[in-house]
Scaffold this active site. Structure first.
Site, mmCIF file in Angstrom:
data_model
loop_
_atom_site.group_PDB
_atom_site.id
_atom_site.type_symbol
_atom_site.label_atom_id
_atom_site.label_comp_id
_atom_site.label_asym_id
_atom_site.label_seq_id
_atom_site.Cartn_x
_atom_site.Cartn_y
_atom_site.Cartn_z
ATOM 1 N N GLU A 41 -41.795 -17.951 44.369
ATOM 2 C CA GLU A 41 -41.159 -18.976 43.520
ATOM 3 C C GLU A 41 -40.015 -19.655 44.250
ATOM 4 O OE1 GLU A 41 -42.817 -20.425 40.984
ATOM 5 O OE2 GLU A 41 -42.912 -18.445 40.076
ATOM 6 N N HIS A 42 -39.937 -20.979 44.073
ATOM 7 C CA HIS A 42 -38.900 -21.792 44.715
ATOM 8 C C HIS A 42 -38.922 -21.625 46.229
ATOM 9 C CE1 HIS A 42 -36.797 -23.762 41.422
ATOM 10 N NE2 HIS A 42 -37.080 -22.689 40.695
ATOM 11 N N GLY A 137 -43.895 -28.471 28.850
ATOM 12 C CA GLY A 137 -42.534 -27.940 28.977
ATOM 13 C C GLY A 137 -42.481 -26.424 29.005
ATOM 14 N N SER A 141 -47.214 -26.356 34.431
ATOM 15 C CA SER A 141 -47.639 -27.535 35.198
ATOM 16 C C SER A 141 -48.536 -28.490 34.421
ATOM 17 C CB SER A 141 -48.326 -27.121 36.507
ATOM 18 O OG SER A 141 -47.418 -26.479 37.316
ATOM 19 N N SER A 142 -48.131 -28.776 33.196
ATOM 20 C CA SER A 142 -48.884 -29.791 32.443
ATOM 21 C C SER A 142 -48.821 -31.127 33.177
ATOM 22 C CB SER A 142 -48.340 -29.923 31.022
ATOM 23 O OG SER A 142 -46.962 -30.245 31.058
ATOM 24 N N ASP A 187 -47.903 -27.074 42.564
ATOM 25 C CA ASP A 187 -48.598 -27.328 41.301
ATOM 26 C C ASP A 187 -49.768 -28.285 41.491
ATOM 27 O OD1 ASP A 187 -46.397 -25.896 40.539
ATOM 28 O OD2 ASP A 187 -45.377 -27.575 39.584
HETATM 29 C C1 GLA Z 1 -41.907 -26.216 39.851
HETATM 30 C C2 GLA Z 1 -42.239 -27.165 40.998
HETATM 31 C C3 GLA Z 1 -42.977 -26.443 42.119
HETATM 32 C C4 GLA Z 1 -42.240 -25.169 42.527
HETATM 33 C C5 GLA Z 1 -41.845 -24.336 41.307
HETATM 34 C C6 GLA Z 1 -40.982 -23.163 41.671
HETATM 35 O O1 GLA Z 1 -43.081 -25.785 39.245
HETATM 36 O O2 GLA Z 1 -43.031 -28.240 40.533
HETATM 37 O O3 GLA Z 1 -43.155 -27.308 43.212
HETATM 38 O O4 GLA Z 1 -41.122 -25.474 43.316
HETATM 39 O O5 GLA Z 1 -41.167 -25.113 40.335
HETATM 40 O O6 GLA Z 1 -41.668 -22.267 42.465
#
Ligand code: GLA
Length: 394
Positions: A41-42, A137, A141-142, A187
């Site tokens: 993540e991130h 939300g 990833s909608s 995403d």
């Molecule tokens: C959101 C962003 C992704 C990613 C995540 C965290 O979903 O769209 O690109 O950075 O946060 O992992």
């Protein structure tokens, strides 16, 4: 890469609202899934590794392509099952002045604008109808699913197919343009290239993946904290800026490094005096999280689920304590999940500041875990690892 198919009920909904708004049947559809990230993540915007799966929730878009008449040359007319009675129209030449449009339309306008890339739109007007079941939300990833569904539809309509990774890149640019969120590739890549039954380990430095079959004995469970995340609010951009400052300090101290994924903990420690603690802690998360993804992939491949569970716990703790993107509700939900029999590992997933948790669960216990997490009315579901989006004639 195997494209799955649009969910029949979503295709039906989109077709029906198209018919009732525009008085005829659509002839082409595009669709794409949401995603849940198992670990990593991130780190996508730091050139790192991520391990998402596509979920069996999708956005479906239908159209009859560019037709004469309508609102004029280069026009778009849009309806959505989520917005009964609303009908939004704009001219493609208005791109990128997107702020005149409602937010949900900006993603679509940005995708079409990026796809045209300065070229004249085909003559006529394109009518579009959208239906979807990716919760909005909730960190699933909608928006990427909407972008990729529309991009694939638009490719089919204009006969200009791209390599899937280019579709993902185009949709990432569209996300930046639509809402100003400087997201990474995870995403959109997942929506465009995921594989059924598998997680995808994306190397975000070279934007390529290897697929990782999930052991048959496990299920992926998702539960919503109920806290709406608002990536556009600037918190996400602040995280990214923090990582960029840490990288700049490392480069200054130890020499060229292309991204944080290519930095070691030794590099970070050498530069630590030259950065704020917040940036140091975020960079530590990124460097260690990239290592956890590689370990998790190896552990999944040998079905060493105890190790996967431990790595998920470490990832959550690091996002909470170092990266600081969790919240009380997510922490509590992770704890609740870990208290259920059969849960192998659980963590927050996605950008954070609310949204969902993901849990890996022993298959025979998955329904009970879903029931326990959803007992107070919150959204909880299990999902197979779904396939990427696609487009087809109707
Ligand atoms: C959101 C962003 C992704 C990613 C995540 C965290 O979903 O769209 O690109 O950075 O946060 O992992």
């Amino acid at each position: 890469m195997t494209a799955a198919s649009p969910k029949p009920e979503l295709l039906h909904n989109a077709t029906e609202i198209y018919r009732s708004a525009f008085g005829r049947a659509p002839v082409v559809c595009g669709w794409a899934p949401g995603r849940v990230n198992l670990i990593g993540e991130h780190v996508d915007y730091c050139g790192g590794f991520v391990l998402p799966v596509a979920i069996d929730r999708q956005t479906v878009a239908v159209s009859s392509g560019f037709e004469p008449g309508g609102s004029g040359e280069g026009g778009v007319v849009l309806v959505s099952a989520a917005r009964p009675g609303e009908r939004v129209e704009w001219r493609l030449t208005e791109f990128p002045r997107l702020t005149n449009l409602p937010v949900w339309c900006r993603y679509i306008a940005a995708v079409i604008g990026e796809a045209l890339d300065g070229a004249d739109p085909p003559p006529g007007t394109i009518h579009l109808a959208i239906a979807g079941d990716v919760p909005i939300g909730a960190g699933l990833s909608s928006s990427a699913s909407l972008e990729v569904a529309v991009a694939l539809l638009f490719e089919a309509v204009t006969g200009r197919a791209r390599a899937r990774v280019d579709t993902a890149r185009l949709c990432r640019r569209a996300e930046h343009a639509a809402v100003g969120v400087p997201c990474g590739i995870m995403d959109q890549y997942t929506a465009a290239l995921a594989e059924p039954g598998r997680a995808v380990r994306i190397d975000c430095e070279i934007e390529a993946h290897r697929s990782v079959p999930l052991p048959e004995s496990v299920r992926v469970v998702v539960a919503d904290s109920g806290v709406k995340h608002a990536l556009a609010a600037g918190d996400y951009a602040a995280c990214r800026a923090s990582c960029e400052r840490a990288l700049a300090a490392i480069v200054q101290a130890v020499g060229p490094r292309p991204n944080l994924r290519r930095c070691s903990m030794a590099d970070l420690l050498l530069a630590s005096g030259a950065m704020k603690h917040e940036d140091f802690a975020r960079a530590r998360h990124v460097i260690l999280e990239c290592g956890r993804v590689s370990q998790a992939v190896e552990a999944l491949l040998r079905a060493d689920l105890a190790t996967v569970g431990r790595l998920m716990a470490e990832s959550h703790a690091s996002l909470r304590d170092d990266f600081k993107v969790s919240c009380k509700e997510l922490d509590e939900l992770v704890e609740r999940a870990l208290g259920q029999p059969g849960v192998i590992g659980a963590r927050m997933t996605g950008g954070g500041f609310g949204g969902c948790i993901v849990a890996l669960v022993e298959a025979p216990r998955a329904s009970e875990v879903v029931a326990a997490l959803g007992a107070d009315g919150r959204l909880a579901f299990q999902t197979p690892a779904a396939g990427a989006g696609g487009a087809a004639s109707l």
